[in-house]
Design a protein around this motif. Structure first.
Motif, PDB file in Angstrom:
ATOM      1  N   UNK A  21      33.345  23.789 102.297  1.00  0.00           N
ATOM      2  CA  UNK A  21      32.408  24.857 101.952  1.00  0.00           C
ATOM      3  C   UNK A  21      33.018  26.242 102.207  1.00  0.00           C
TER       4      UNK A  21
ATOM      5  N   UNK B   7      21.481  44.235  98.823  1.00  0.00           N
ATOM      6  CA  UNK B   7      20.503  44.666  99.827  1.00  0.00           C
ATOM      7  C   UNK B   7      19.680  45.842  99.295  1.00  0.00           C
TER       8      UNK B   7
ATOM      9  N   UNK C 242      11.685  31.366  99.895  1.00  0.00           N
ATOM     10  CA  UNK C 242      12.274  30.865 101.130  1.00  0.00           C
ATOM     11  C   UNK C 242      11.937  29.406 101.393  1.00  0.00           C
ATOM     12  N   UNK C 243      12.721  28.818 102.306  1.00  0.00           N
ATOM     13  CA  UNK C 243      12.514  27.450 102.799  1.00  0.00           C
ATOM     14  C   UNK C 243      12.183  26.468 101.681  1.00  0.00           C
TER      15      UNK C 243
ATOM     16  N   UNK D 266      13.099  35.309 113.365  1.00  0.00           N
ATOM     17  CA  UNK D 266      12.790  35.063 111.949  1.00  0.00           C
ATOM     18  C   UNK D 266      12.018  33.760 111.754  1.00  0.00           C
TER      19      UNK D 266
ATOM     20  N   UNK E 239      22.034  44.256 107.901  1.00  0.00           N
ATOM     21  CA  UNK E 239      20.887  44.526 107.048  1.00  0.00           C
ATOM     22  C   UNK E 239      19.655  44.809 107.910  1.00  0.00           C
TER      23      UNK E 239
ATOM     24  N   UNK F 187      21.446  30.769 113.107  1.00  0.00           N
ATOM     25  CA  UNK F 187      20.827  30.026 112.003  1.00  0.00           C
ATOM     26  C   UNK F 187      21.352  28.595 111.970  1.00  0.00           C
TER      27      UNK F 187
ATOM     28  N   UNK G 198      16.970  33.828  95.245  1.00  0.00           N
ATOM     29  CA  UNK G 198      16.477  35.159  94.925  1.00  0.00           C
ATOM     30  C   UNK G 198      16.195  35.184  93.421  1.00  0.00           C
TER      31      UNK G 198
ATOM     32  N   UNK H  14      14.218  40.492  92.314  1.00  0.00           N
ATOM     33  CA  UNK H  14      14.357  41.064  93.663  1.00  0.00           C
ATOM     34  C   UNK H  14      13.558  40.307  94.720  1.00  0.00           C
TER      35      UNK H  14
ATOM     36  N   UNK I 102      15.464  30.126 114.691  1.00  0.00           N
ATOM     37  CA  UNK I 102      16.400  30.910 113.889  1.00  0.00           C
ATOM     38  C   UNK I 102      16.044  32.376 114.043  1.00  0.00           C
TER      39      UNK I 102
ATOM     40  N   UNK J 219      25.021  33.132  94.825  1.00  0.00           N
ATOM     41  CA  UNK J 219      25.415  34.326  95.556  1.00  0.00           C
ATOM     42  C   UNK J 219      25.912  33.868  96.919  1.00  0.00           C
TER      43      UNK J 219
ATOM     44  N   UNK K  16      25.671  35.103  99.920  1.00  0.00           N
ATOM     45  CA  UNK K  16      24.650  35.088 100.957  1.00  0.00           C
ATOM     46  C   UNK K  16      23.709  36.245 100.703  1.00  0.00           C
ATOM     47  N   UNK K  17      22.418  35.984 100.751  1.00  0.00           N
ATOM     48  CA  UNK K  17      21.494  37.105 100.596  1.00  0.00           C
ATOM     49  C   UNK K  17      20.919  37.530 101.937  1.00  0.00           C
ATOM     50  N   UNK K  18      21.427  36.914 102.990  1.00  0.00           N
ATOM     51  CA  UNK K  18      21.057  37.376 104.319  1.00  0.00           C
ATOM     52  C   UNK K  18      19.659  36.988 104.750  1.00  0.00           C
ATOM     53  N   UNK K  19      19.132  35.911 104.205  1.00  0.00           N
ATOM     54  CA  UNK K  19      17.831  35.428 104.670  1.00  0.00           C
ATOM     55  C   UNK K  19      18.042  34.081 105.344  1.00  0.00           C
ATOM     56  N   UNK K  20      19.089  34.027 106.163  1.00  0.00           N
ATOM     57  CA  UNK K  20      19.581  32.756 106.674  1.00  0.00           C
ATOM     58  C   UNK K  20      18.541  31.997 107.486  1.00  0.00           C
ATOM     59  N   UNK K  21      17.653  32.730 108.123  1.00  0.00           N
ATOM     60  CA  UNK K  21      16.669  32.042 108.946  1.00  0.00           C
ATOM     61  C   UNK K  21      15.624  31.351 108.088  1.00  0.00           C
ATOM     62  N   UNK K  22      15.613  31.665 106.790  1.00  0.00           N
ATOM     63  CA  UNK K  22      14.610  31.089 105.893  1.00  0.00           C
ATOM     64  C   UNK K  22      15.269  30.130 104.916  1.00  0.00           C
TER      65      UNK K  22
ATOM     66  N   UNK L 262      25.171  35.714 107.846  1.00  0.00           N
ATOM     67  CA  UNK L 262      25.065  36.890 108.705  1.00  0.00           C
ATOM     68  C   UNK L 262      24.188  37.933 108.049  1.00  0.00           C
ATOM     69  N   UNK L 263      23.264  38.511 108.827  1.00  0.00           N
ATOM     70  CA  UNK L 263      22.394  39.531 108.240  1.00  0.00           C
ATOM     71  C   UNK L 263      21.957  40.552 109.287  1.00  0.00           C
TER      72      UNK L 263
ATOM     73  N   UNK M 266      12.597  37.048  97.146  1.00  0.00           N
ATOM     74  CA  UNK M 266      13.249  35.916  97.792  1.00  0.00           C
ATOM     75  C   UNK M 266      12.246  34.773  97.948  1.00  0.00           C
TER      76      UNK M 266
ATOM     77  N   UNK N  50      24.217  30.557  98.552  1.00  0.00           N
ATOM     78  CA  UNK N  50      25.119  29.519  99.038  1.00  0.00           C
ATOM     79  C   UNK N  50      25.658  29.873 100.414  1.00  0.00           C
TER      80      UNK N  50
ATOM     81  N   UNK O 276      10.190  37.868 102.467  1.00  0.00           N
ATOM     82  CA  UNK O 276      10.322  36.578 101.791  1.00  0.00           C
ATOM     83  C   UNK O 276       9.435  35.534 102.444  1.00  0.00           C
TER      84      UNK O 276
ATOM     85  N   UNK P  31      26.103  46.675 100.548  1.00  0.00           N
ATOM     86  CA  UNK P  31      26.023  45.666  99.481  1.00  0.00           C
ATOM     87  C   UNK P  31      24.883  45.959  98.517  1.00  0.00           C
TER      88      UNK P  31
END
Lengths: 150, 636, 345
Positions: free
Chosen positions: B466, B260, A134-135, B68, B226, B378, A127, A130, B384, A114, A116-122, B222-223, A132, A76, B36, B257
């Motif tokens: 949000x 990760x 994407x898109x 990315x 990571x 992003x 998830x 383990x 992105x 969750x 954020x899993x930090x795959x924001x560009x995708x 934010x990543x 991910x 999220x 991913x 975290x």
């Protein structure tokens, strides 16, 4: 369960500071944190029972009910949100017939969100255990679920 | 044990033989984001293709390369030539690349992003000359995507542990002085001068001191941290060891975290290797200085990004920030001992400051914000990814040059920086330079580096809702303004999004936001209302439209929108009816379809499914009236 | 400790170094609204209601702010007023409006601050009301725990930790779901709670409330009769009936603290089966007698039992002085060393 628990706990006699790693290890071993396990942790570490629960319930990682075989975490994060995470969540809920935080009756899936899993560009992504995915679009949801349907 | 010169020599040999060897090097970005997108499959495809076709090349798994949007990314360096970067590589493309470029000599320019490094490759532009890369300056990311993060020799060969080796010949105060001169400000978002913090750590009295690295990157969107850990874990370790030396600490913790898992594995591996080489453990590089690092996997609480909450969490307690007035963490932190706590990127910057000097570091950026800033760019933007830019660059340059503008030809509406503590800035502020103070003035913050672009299809009330949804869940709950204030703000915003906004709600939101800001214990609460205040400040008309006209101008808030099929455009292709999840659409083939407004859940799938050539579904706000259900009951 | 002077809202206030601004204000009879502060406990600074402005620029929490000489404090600064008002309004908007049937009515800190801040119905109507509906924990025989009234000030948690060292309860969950809880939210009777009730008397609202409490018409100072510690109690009396017990804060022995028996075990006083006269066994049945009769009988029997055939067992329920007298009487009057005490068993 007792044996598995005491094997995990034995190095932690009196280690009040190690509560979080202990909870993580016990959850890894048992899949969740049953009340009896928390009592045992209190005895081993010398911490009050209430404190063990206070700490465990503070952190999102810890569960007090058994989980499904697969954990689906719908991201999220902001990037996912602006790219339609809500619809992915709705579709996943519809497909599994459960809502966020629940486990399917056959104990196969637990659905969570969750931050954020930090795959924001995708974005938007999900998830599963383990991995991910994407898109995503809502139409792809049944497909990614059936991939784990062994 | 070898001395540092010998260690360096050995590492260089390994690196040089890889770089200037007789076989090509294939570097695949296999950080979490690459994975991913399918990077591991690409690695496997290369291995299979090459063994099948008898092609020889080294495959190196590297960290995040940055763009990315182009994942999976593969960089191929043939001996004596520039490196060619391939974007969005698929298994099918692997076959073609192996056949044409590894076996043959055609680099397949249409698959590439560009080239970089020494030499040129025909028909392929230099990446650094493209608008997307030209403004960038890779410092913290110096090794990400270049070296194999699981190989310490790669790091050492690229200036790695040079800073530590040099620091150990300096006095503690000299190291601190160099950090101060660099002007580096804490990269966790607060922007406190790092050198002054290190100085406080050095001056704090105590026989036991700690160094803690904050890798609890919890901002949604934010990543960066990571990526640094996954792509260049040793730079973080080296920065922590230098910090340990500078303040006189012997133990370090990395609070990372649990979400990760790859980053944790990379750190574990790196710590092991640093021990083997003598960069960690007793008598580091033959000196009296000893230092060790532990990994602490955080158990999932955003508030633990706050320094006092983080240290309490390591101690096995609830991560509830300590209440002011309280001693600084540098005086009483972990286990009440002096503790130096910095962000991943701050530590990662330290080795290069020591190696290359403070002046070099401060040579870019602005006077008060030196060096580079890292953002995870992003949202609704074309390119992105992770970017590293000199401080002082404008938001416009980032979004339009580096980011390639708004995605899908959309119109820019706002950019959000600083995550849930930051704010949304409108088009009129796009020329704001990126530095701690300018962003603060505009009502947002630098934060740890999330930057989310929003277009006209983003509802700003929904965005505020949000973020509050996030802070309400993540509030530790100890103080009243944050616990109940965020909940109240959220409830009001939910109502507004649902068309239940009341007159006076905007004033109440502002009033409560100010009280939550002034009254909360910690930074999380004090900044929680920033997204509300900035969206009202810059997009008040959207709030008013929701409350007064029950209209969501961006057509996002479901209770305020309706979908309708345009009679003159519908060709009766039935695609919408087939894909409707709630069977709200009826109509015969080749006849105009109709949406039952009483059944519709506003998911929008019909609009997506309707072929472009028809574009027969339109979205309306305010809502269409729902026709009363036809009753078949016979009323007696 | 050196003396300092500070100014609160224009008034010069004397204080001692080491005091907090709130303590200094209270010592001078000034009221600064507060909810999570309790004089017996370390300040927590969580309710944020005691907010003040320091030296005209800094918002601070008076319960945690140490006094300094020359400090200037404002409790009526507009920014302070706004934070305080919003905070209290938020609490009230999330609190059940059942004041008239509430145990704490008239003695409720939330009512007091709400009144002080000036909460109006009009202001409150702007808020989204949200009151919890968690079943009341009635498992403890002496008190009930109503989480819906709880304002999460944490006084009970700190009491159980700092004063009693029992830690039966703690904060659990987080954010808006935060709750004072035993392990896994089990009923409090299943926890290690010793029912001392120290948390109950400190609860600023009626989240923790004694069962069947009645307001006394008058108070009688007394000493608890359960053991030799001799805790001071204030018996709340209504007519001729004891309806409540409170620890006597002025008593140097217990400074207001009591145990479960002293605090809740008072119903024997007016119990119909309570013995009110001595009983003497006549012809195989116990019959009521006067004290003179009983003491005469005892003296007579004692006189015939001097020497080692006599033994005395003293009680922990009487004072040290009384115990001294018993051993003196046994040795000097009865002529035997056969003296023992129940606490030794």
């Amino acid at each position: 369960m007792e044996e598995r628990l005491s094997a995990v706990l034995s190095p932690y006699e009196g280690r009040k500071d190690a509560l979080i790693p202990i909870l993580q290890k016990v959850q890894d071993e048992l899949g969740y944190l049953p009340d009896d396990a928390m009592l045992e942790i209190a005895k081993t570490t010398g911490l009050p029972e209430s404190r063990v629960y206070a700490v465990a319930s503070f952190y999102a990682q810890f569960r007090f009910t058994p989980r499904g075989k697969h954990t689906i975490m719908v991201c999220r994060g902001t990037a996912c949100h602006v790219r339609g995470a809500e619809r992915i969540l709705e579709e996943t809920e519809r497909s599994l017939g459960i809502v966020e935080g629940e486990t399917t009756e056959d104990q196969k899936y637990t659905l969570e969100t969750v931050a954020c899993i930090g795959c924001c560009a995708l974005a938007p992504c999900v998830m599963i255990d383990e991995d991910v995915e994407a898109k995503l679009t809502p139409q792809m949801v049944p497909e990614i679920l059936s991939g784990r349907n062994e | 044990m070898m001395n540092f010169t010998e260690i360096q020599e050995q590492a260089r040999q390994e690196w040089d033989s890889l770089q200037s060897g007789s076989v090509p090097v294939i570097a695949v970005g296999t950080a979490t984001c690459g994975r991913s997108a399918g990077a591991l499959g690409v690695v496997q495809a290369f291995e299979e293709e090459m063994s099948e076709k008898g092609v020889e090349a080294h495959i190196v798994e590297v960290g995040c390369i940055g763009p990315c949007y182009a994942e999976p990314l593969v960089n191929i360096t043939k001996p004596g030539r520039a490196t060619v970067a391939y974007k969005n590589v698929t298994k099918k493309m692997v076959t073609e690349i192996v056949d044409n470029y590894l076996k043959g000599d055609d680099p397949l320019p249409h698959y590439t992003l560009g080239s970089f490094g020494e030499g040129t490759v025909e028909n392929i532009p230099r990446i650094l000359d493209t608008p997307s890369f030209k403004p960038q300056e890779r410092r913290v990311f110096r090794n990400c995507g270049v070296i194999d993060p699981t190989n310490i020799n790669h790091y050492i060969a690229n200036e790695g542990y040079n800073g530590l080796s040099k620091a150990l010949t300096m006095t503690q105060s000299e190291v601190v002085e160099e950090m101060k001169k660099s002007g580096l400000r804490g990269r966790g978002g607060g922007g406190f001068p790092a050198g002054r913090k290190w100085e406080a750590g050095l001056n704090a009295e105590g026989d036991q001191k700690y160094v803690v690295c904050n890798a609890d990157e919890g901002d949604p969107g934010a990543f960066m941290d990571r990526a640094v850990i996954e792509g260049d874990p040793h730079s973080v370790l080296e920065g922590m060891i230098i910090a340990g030396y500078a303040i006189g600490a012997d133990t370090g913790y990395i609070y990372v975290r649990a979400e990760y898992p790859l980053a944790i594995r990379r750190l574990e591996r790196a710590i092991e290797q640093a021990h083997e080489k003598g960069f960690l453990g007793n008598n580091i590089l033959g000196t009296d200085f000893s230092f060790d690092i532990n990994i602490f996997p955080g158990a999932g609480a955003f508030v633990c990004g706050e320094s006092t909450a983080l240290t309490l969490s390591i101690e096995g307690k609830r991560g509830m920030p300590r209440v002011a007035p309280r001693p600084r963490t540098t005086e009483q932190g972990l286990y009440d001992k002096p503790t130096l706590l910095n962000n991943v990127k701050t530590f990662s910057s330290a080795p290069m400051i020591i190696t290359r000097g403070a002046e070099w570091f401060a040579s870019i950026g602005t006077e008060k914000s030196t060096g580079t800033a890292i953002f995870a760019l992003t949202g609704k933007v074309n390119n992105c990814g992770l970017i590293e830019v000199p401080m002082g660059i404008t938001l416009r340059e980032i979004i339009y040059d580096i980011g390639g503008g708004v995605a899908d030809g959309g119109r820019f509406k706002a950019v959000q920086t600083g995550g849930p503590s930051g704010g949304c800035l409108p088009e009129s502020l796009l020329d704001t330079p990126i530095d701690y103070d300018s962003l603060d003035e505009a009502g947002s913050i630098m934060g740890s580096g999330g930057m989310v672009v929003m277009d006209e299809k983003t509802c700003m009330v929904d965005v505020a809702r949000y973020f509050l949804d996030f802070t309400e869940i993540e509030s530790c709950g100890q103080c009243v303004p944050c616990r109940l204030g965020t909940k109240q703000l959220l409830d009001i915003l939910k109502d507004i999004c649902a068309g239940k906004g009341k007159k006076g709600d905007i004033d109440l939101l502002i009033e409560l936001s100010q009280s939550v800001h002034g009254g909360s214990v910690c930074g999380l609460g004090q900044t929680a209302a920033n997204p509300v205040l900035t969206t009202i400040r810059y997009f008040r008309d959207e709030f008013e439209a929701h409350i007064n006209d029950k209209c969501c101008p961006a057509k996002v808030c479901k209770p305020l929108i309706s979908f309708r099929i345009l009679e003159d455009k519908c060709a009766g292709c039935t695609l919408c009816a087939k894909s409707c999840p709630v069977n709200a659409i009826s109509g015969e083939k080749k006849e105009v379809h109709v949406i039952d407004q009483g059944l519709c859940v506003q998911c929008g799938v019909c609009m997506e499914k309707c072929p472009k050539k028809f574009s027969a579904v339109e979205c309306l706000s305010p809502k269409l009236p729902v026709a009363p259900k036809e009753t078949t009951e016979v009323v007696a | 400790m050196s003396k300092v002077t500070l100014t609160i809202d224009g008034l010069q206030i004397p204080a001692k170094e080491g005091m907090t601004v709130l303590e200094a204000a209270q010592a001078s009879g000034l009221y600064i609204p507060n909810l999570c502060n309790h004089p017996d406990l370390k300040p927590a600074g969580l309710c944020r209601v005691c907010v003040v402005k320091m030296d005209d620029w800094k918002i601070a929490i008076s319960c945690k702010l140490p006094v300094k000489d020359g400090m200037v404090i404002s409790t009526e600064d507009p920014e302070v007023q706004q934070i305080r008002k919003s905070t209290v309004e938020l609490l009230v908007a999330n609190h059940p409006m059942t004041c008239l049937t509430c145990e704490a009515d008239g003695d409720c800190e939330l009512q007091r601050v709400a009144h002080y801040v000036g909460i109006t119905q009009e202001n409150l109507n702007r808020y989204r009301r949200s009151v919890r509906s968690i079943p009341i924990d009635r498992s403890n025989p002496f008190f009930d725990f109503d989480h819906n009234k709880c304002i999460l000030c944490g006084i009970c948690v700190r009491t159980c930790d700092e004063l009693q060292n029992i830690n039966a309860i703690d904060y659990a969950q987080r954010g808006v779901d935060s709750i004072i809880s035993t392990l896994a939210n089990k009923p409090i009777a299943e926890s290690r709670c010793e029912s001392c009730g120290e948390c109950v008397i400190r609860c600023p609202v009626a989240a923790l409330a004694p069962k069947g409490a009645q307001e006394p018409m008058r108070e009688v100072k007394s000493i608890c009769s359960y053991c030799g510690v001799g805790c001071g109690v204030m018996l709340g009396v209504r007519g001729q009936k004891v309806v409540s017990v409170e620890g006597d804060r002025d008593n140097p022995v217990n400074k207001g603290s009591l145990c479960v028996k002293g605090r809740f075990g008072y119903r024997f006083i007016n119990h119909p089966e309570r013995l009110k006269t001595p009983l003497i066994k006549k012809n195989g049945t116990l019959e009521e007698a006067s004290w003179d009769e009983a003491l005469d009988l005892i003296a007579e029997k004692f006189s015939n039992s001097k020497g080692d055939k006599f033994a005395a067992l003293a009680s922990a329920r009487i004072t040290n002085e009384d115990n001294y007298l018993i051993q003196k009487f046994t040795r000097a009057v009865m002529g035997t060393n056969n003296i023992d005490h129940c606490a030794r068993l």
